[in-house]
Design an enzyme around this catalytic site. Sequence first.
Site, PDB file in Angstrom:
ATOM      1  N   CYS A   2       1.474  -1.320   0.348  1.00  0.00           N
ATOM      2  CA  CYS A   2       0.248   0.287  -0.160  1.00  0.00           C
ATOM      3  C   CYS A   2       1.316   1.201   0.063  1.00  0.00           C
ATOM      4  O   CYS A   2       1.911   1.159   0.462  1.00  0.00           O
ATOM      5  CB  CYS A   2      -0.526  -0.258   1.126  1.00  0.00           C
ATOM      6  SG  CYS A   2      -1.820  -0.978   1.503  1.00  0.00           S
ATOM      7  N   ARG A  27       2.973  -0.360  -5.343  1.00  0.00           N
ATOM      8  CA  ARG A  27       3.209  -1.225  -3.873  1.00  0.00           C
ATOM      9  C   ARG A  27       1.719  -1.512  -3.638  1.00  0.00           C
ATOM     10  O   ARG A  27       1.445  -1.963  -2.517  1.00  0.00           O
ATOM     11  CB  ARG A  27       3.222   0.870  -2.848  1.00  0.00           C
ATOM     12  CG  ARG A  27       4.711   1.482  -2.868  1.00  0.00           C
ATOM     13  CD  ARG A  27       4.522   2.302  -1.926  1.00  0.00           C
ATOM     14  NE  ARG A  27       4.538   1.710  -0.317  1.00  0.00           N
ATOM     15  CZ  ARG A  27       5.386   1.171   0.305  1.00  0.00           C
ATOM     16  NH1 ARG A  27       6.569   1.684  -0.142  1.00  0.00           N
ATOM     17  NH2 ARG A  27       5.837   0.927   1.006  1.00  0.00           N
ATOM     18  N   TRP A  71      -3.015  -2.661  -1.294  1.00  0.00           N
ATOM     19  CA  TRP A  71      -2.913  -3.638  -1.974  1.00  0.00           C
ATOM     20  C   TRP A  71      -3.202  -4.423  -0.510  1.00  0.00           C
ATOM     21  O   TRP A  71      -2.920  -4.459   0.776  1.00  0.00           O
ATOM     22  CB  TRP A  71      -1.539  -4.525  -1.740  1.00  0.00           C
ATOM     23  CG  TRP A  71      -1.606  -5.957  -1.949  1.00  0.00           C
ATOM     24  CD1 TRP A  71      -0.855  -6.330  -3.203  1.00  0.00           C
ATOM     25  CD2 TRP A  71      -0.762  -6.806  -0.654  1.00  0.00           C
ATOM     26  NE1 TRP A  71      -0.665  -7.430  -3.690  1.00  0.00           N
ATOM     27  CE2 TRP A  71      -0.828  -8.099  -2.426  1.00  0.00           C
ATOM     28  CE3 TRP A  71      -0.978  -6.464  -0.093  1.00  0.00           C
ATOM     29  CZ2 TRP A  71      -0.058  -9.344  -1.572  1.00  0.00           C
ATOM     30  CZ3 TRP A  71      -0.738  -8.160   0.749  1.00  0.00           C
ATOM     31  CH2 TRP A  71      -0.345  -9.268  -0.089  1.00  0.00           C
ATOM     32  N   ASN A  95      -0.690   2.398   6.309  1.00  0.00           N
ATOM     33  CA  ASN A  95       0.204   1.150   5.487  1.00  0.00           C
ATOM     34  C   ASN A  95       0.368   0.447   5.972  1.00  0.00           C
ATOM     35  O   ASN A  95       1.578   0.912   7.456  1.00  0.00           O
ATOM     36  CB  ASN A  95       0.867   2.135   4.586  1.00  0.00           C
ATOM     37  CG  ASN A  95       1.923   1.255   4.093  1.00  0.00           C
ATOM     38  OD1 ASN A  95       1.913  -0.328   3.672  1.00  0.00           O
ATOM     39  ND2 ASN A  95       3.407   1.577   4.067  1.00  0.00           N
ATOM     40  N   GLY A  96       0.506  -0.744   6.122  1.00  0.00           N
ATOM     41  CA  GLY A  96       0.821  -1.261   7.286  1.00  0.00           C
ATOM     42  C   GLY A  96      -0.631  -2.849   8.169  1.00  0.00           C
ATOM     43  O   GLY A  96      -0.873  -2.834   7.091  1.00  0.00           O
ATOM     44  N   GLU A 456      15.671 -18.024 -11.669  1.00  0.00           N
ATOM     45  CA  GLU A 456      15.233 -16.207 -11.320  1.00  0.00           C
ATOM     46  C   GLU A 456      14.298 -16.533 -12.841  1.00  0.00           C
ATOM     47  O   GLU A 456      13.966 -15.410 -12.519  1.00  0.00           O
ATOM     48  CB  GLU A 456      16.560 -15.449 -11.406  1.00  0.00           C
ATOM     49  CG  GLU A 456      16.340 -14.020 -12.079  1.00  0.00           C
ATOM     50  CD  GLU A 456      15.060 -13.272 -10.875  1.00  0.00           C
ATOM     51  OE1 GLU A 456      14.596 -14.495  -9.811  1.00  0.00           O
ATOM     52  OE2 GLU A 456      14.587 -11.724 -11.106  1.00  0.00           O
ATOM     53  N   LYS A 460      10.110 -15.318 -12.822  1.00  0.00           N
ATOM     54  CA  LYS A 460      10.295 -13.777 -14.032  1.00  0.00           C
ATOM     55  C   LYS A 460       8.440 -14.679 -14.402  1.00  0.00           C
ATOM     56  O   LYS A 460       7.866 -14.126 -14.738  1.00  0.00           O
ATOM     57  CB  LYS A 460      11.104 -13.818 -15.220  1.00  0.00           C
ATOM     58  CG  LYS A 460      12.232 -12.879 -14.088  1.00  0.00           C
ATOM     59  CD  LYS A 460      11.853 -11.465 -13.920  1.00  0.00           C
ATOM     60  CE  LYS A 460      11.489 -11.064 -12.653  1.00  0.00           C
ATOM     61  NZ  LYS A 460      12.687 -10.972 -11.606  1.00  0.00           N
ATOM     62  N   GLU A 463       5.766 -15.079 -12.619  1.00  0.00           N
ATOM     63  CA  GLU A 463       5.537 -13.648 -12.315  1.00  0.00           C
ATOM     64  C   GLU A 463       3.632 -12.813 -12.513  1.00  0.00           C
ATOM     65  O   GLU A 463       3.416 -12.217 -12.545  1.00  0.00           O
ATOM     66  CB  GLU A 463       6.765 -12.998 -11.515  1.00  0.00           C
ATOM     67  CG  GLU A 463       6.125 -11.622 -10.876  1.00  0.00           C
ATOM     68  CD  GLU A 463       7.477 -10.907  -9.838  1.00  0.00           C
ATOM     69  OE1 GLU A 463       8.713 -11.586 -11.083  1.00  0.00           O
ATOM     70  OE2 GLU A 463       7.216 -10.039  -9.533  1.00  0.00           O
ATOM     71  N   HIS A 479      15.571 -37.709 -11.785  1.00  0.00           N
ATOM     72  CA  HIS A 479      14.626 -37.478 -10.648  1.00  0.00           C
ATOM     73  C   HIS A 479      13.164 -37.090  -9.806  1.00  0.00           C
ATOM     74  O   HIS A 479      13.269 -37.773  -8.529  1.00  0.00           O
ATOM     75  CB  HIS A 479      16.014 -37.076  -9.088  1.00  0.00           C
ATOM     76  CG  HIS A 479      17.457 -37.783  -8.853  1.00  0.00           C
ATOM     77  ND1 HIS A 479      17.978 -38.620  -9.193  1.00  0.00           N
ATOM     78  CD2 HIS A 479      18.538 -36.855 -10.109  1.00  0.00           C
ATOM     79  CE1 HIS A 479      19.224 -38.752  -9.490  1.00  0.00           C
ATOM     80  NE2 HIS A 479      19.115 -37.731  -9.731  1.00  0.00           N
ATOM     81  N   LYS A 578       5.098  -4.001  -5.710  1.00  0.00           N
ATOM     82  CA  LYS A 578       6.650  -3.900  -5.604  1.00  0.00           C
ATOM     83  C   LYS A 578       7.636  -4.142  -4.093  1.00  0.00           C
ATOM     84  O   LYS A 578       8.603  -4.747  -3.540  1.00  0.00           O
ATOM     85  CB  LYS A 578       6.969  -3.098  -6.040  1.00  0.00           C
ATOM     86  CG  LYS A 578       8.289  -3.395  -6.484  1.00  0.00           C
ATOM     87  CD  LYS A 578       9.467  -2.586  -7.873  1.00  0.00           C
ATOM     88  CE  LYS A 578      10.650  -2.584  -8.124  1.00  0.00           C
ATOM     89  NZ  LYS A 578      10.762  -3.645  -8.459  1.00  0.00           N
TER      90      LYS A 578
HETATM   91  C1  F6R Z   1      10.229 -10.931  -8.195  1.00  0.00           C
HETATM   92  C2  F6R Z   1      10.572  -9.699  -7.171  1.00  0.00           C
HETATM   93  C3  F6R Z   1      10.304 -10.095  -6.209  1.00  0.00           C
HETATM   94  C4  F6R Z   1      11.368  -9.394  -5.487  1.00  0.00           C
HETATM   95  C5  F6R Z   1      11.235  -9.569  -3.618  1.00  0.00           C
HETATM   96  C6  F6R Z   1      11.819  -9.072  -2.720  1.00  0.00           C
HETATM   97  O1  F6R Z   1      10.920  -9.875  -9.492  1.00  0.00           O
HETATM   98  O2  F6R Z   1      10.594  -8.347  -7.468  1.00  0.00           O
HETATM   99  O3  F6R Z   1      10.313 -11.751  -5.533  1.00  0.00           O
HETATM  100  O4  F6R Z   1      12.309  -9.553  -5.089  1.00  0.00           O
HETATM  101  O5  F6R Z   1       9.935  -9.522  -3.459  1.00  0.00           O
HETATM  102  O6  F6R Z   1      11.718  -7.838  -2.761  1.00  0.00           O
HETATM  103  P1  F6R Z   1      12.961  -7.140  -1.997  1.00  0.00           P
HETATM  104  O7  F6R Z   1      14.200  -6.606  -3.470  1.00  0.00           O
HETATM  105  O8  F6R Z   1      12.477  -5.389  -2.803  1.00  0.00           O
HETATM  106  O9  F6R Z   1      13.028  -6.985  -0.977  1.00  0.00           O
END
Ligand code: F6R
Length: 583
Positions: A2, A27, A71, A95-96, A456, A460, A463, A479, A578
Amino acid sequence: MCGIVGYTGRGSAARAVFRGLKALEYRGYDSVGIALMHGGRFALHKRVGRVDCIQDVQEQNGEIGIGHTRWATHGGVTEENAHPHVYQRFAVVHNGIIENYRILKEECLLRGERFSSETDSEVIAHLFEWEYRGDLLSAAQRVCRRLRGSYAIAVLCLDFPSVILCAKKDSPLLVGASVEGQFAASDLSAVARKGVTCYRMENGEFSILDKESVSFFGADGTAIEKTPVSYSLQEQDTELGGYGHYMIKEIDEIPQAVERTIRAFKREIEAVQGLKDVFRIHIVGCGTAYHSGIAAKLFAQKRGCVSTEGYLASEYRYGDQTVDANTLVIAVSQSGETADTVAAAVMAKKRGAKLLAITNVAHSTLTSYADCVLHTKAGCEVAVAATKSYNAQLAVLYSFFDAFSACRERIWKGLPDLCKKTIEASRRVKEWANQMKSAKCAYFIGRRFDYAVAMEGSLKWKEITYLPGDGLAAGELKHGTLALVDESTPVVALITDQAVADKTFNAVHEVIARGAPVYVVTSIPSYANCEGAVDTVLIPQTKEEYMPMLSVIPLQLLAYYAAVALGNDPDKPRNLAKSVTVE
Ligand code: F6R
């Protein structure tokens, strides 16, 4: 998660709040709301959807207002649950998470108060009304004493037509002061601009913003002076600059992000010396930051550093691993606000460990706990899917381990240029994306550094395409997972490490034999014409430990192009945000 915003000043509050919300949209973006105070009453605008669905509100009058982009945590995605929450004289954005909201709400209900949402946050507005005896700051002190959990709040009161009260505990909050007006927001990018002096609020502090100035107060209500934070406007840049999406813009920015990060590390190298006296190193992070930690762990092992392990912060914080004064914990986080990473760091500090924070956001919660901070200089990353911040995290982690192990070798200056060449060589994955977008599940395989990147790549993929995917050690396929492989499960194979290339190649043949369409990412020319593979991207070659910095790029692009081909918004994947400030 948020984002909260507040503005009081001479300009249009609706415009200032809307602009702040746009900057904070990453956010959370399931619903949005703005409360303006005008003519002795609140004008409340709440909508389900993204920030743009409230843009018409910018035309409304008012010189003071607060806003929120949500969010959802407590309560579904509805207009009623969107913030601001208004109760009698008070409007609140939060927020929280208020962990004791049930008890507090019960008390309010017993007094006969009615609630209009299912959120934990609404109880704050009720508490303000109950605790208010004509003095806003004292009311805030009494309210905050009763709240358990985390909060950054901005509060309007009808009795004070030009004042915003802010308070914070364990959720980020910044305040900006300028001649034109005063701002509050969850992060720097929403307050920083020319002529604005920014301050980071600390836990337990209060601020009172009015049209002309900002005042800060400690938990006991005494006035305090605060030092402004320094920031670079260039690093706060969030313009789309002609691109269709932030994600593709941010992938194109990888070479500069890596170059700036390597350069900045040289200025910070001294700080590393004080961290050397340890027996073990734990790298903690979530999601992409965890994956950069895994690649860095392999790098540290290659450099012969003390025992180095990579951990998911959400597991680490509750784990039984040895953490003591002989431990260096490296907490990696783009935002510096991720709840699990911050909690892991706090736990490690309590047990006497040294804490190094690696973040992309200079004035974040994580940095406030750290003994030493190293910054990634990726610049503002707006797309929810992390791209350039991963490459910048690798750059700083690798530089750190080179310095830590007193390795003569220094991270190679040519890397930014190789990143640029890799981006060019990888554009053809757009065609892979068109073929793979109807996949039942996509597998990403590799060994050692390539395995770290495969994880990774699959994150991606999941996501932003919303399609299943898995990142696997190539040797593990037989396996178990091989049972799932058939014509409908494309496999992306990473082959960039000469020492294990043949081994990965065996796995490639095994999946081709089961009918899987195989796509190869390699830096080794002899694997560029892999018989039976659908297509290959040949990326530049460098030492295998540096390859994650390059080989991740085609996978970032693949996920991006597939998401776009599927009609998804790659910048704002569903259900995600994010900055994950809740556990
Ligand atoms: C994936 C992604 C998330 C962040 C994770 C940690 O693309 O962006 O998996 O990497 O939420 O976020 P930070 O780096 O801000 O702690």
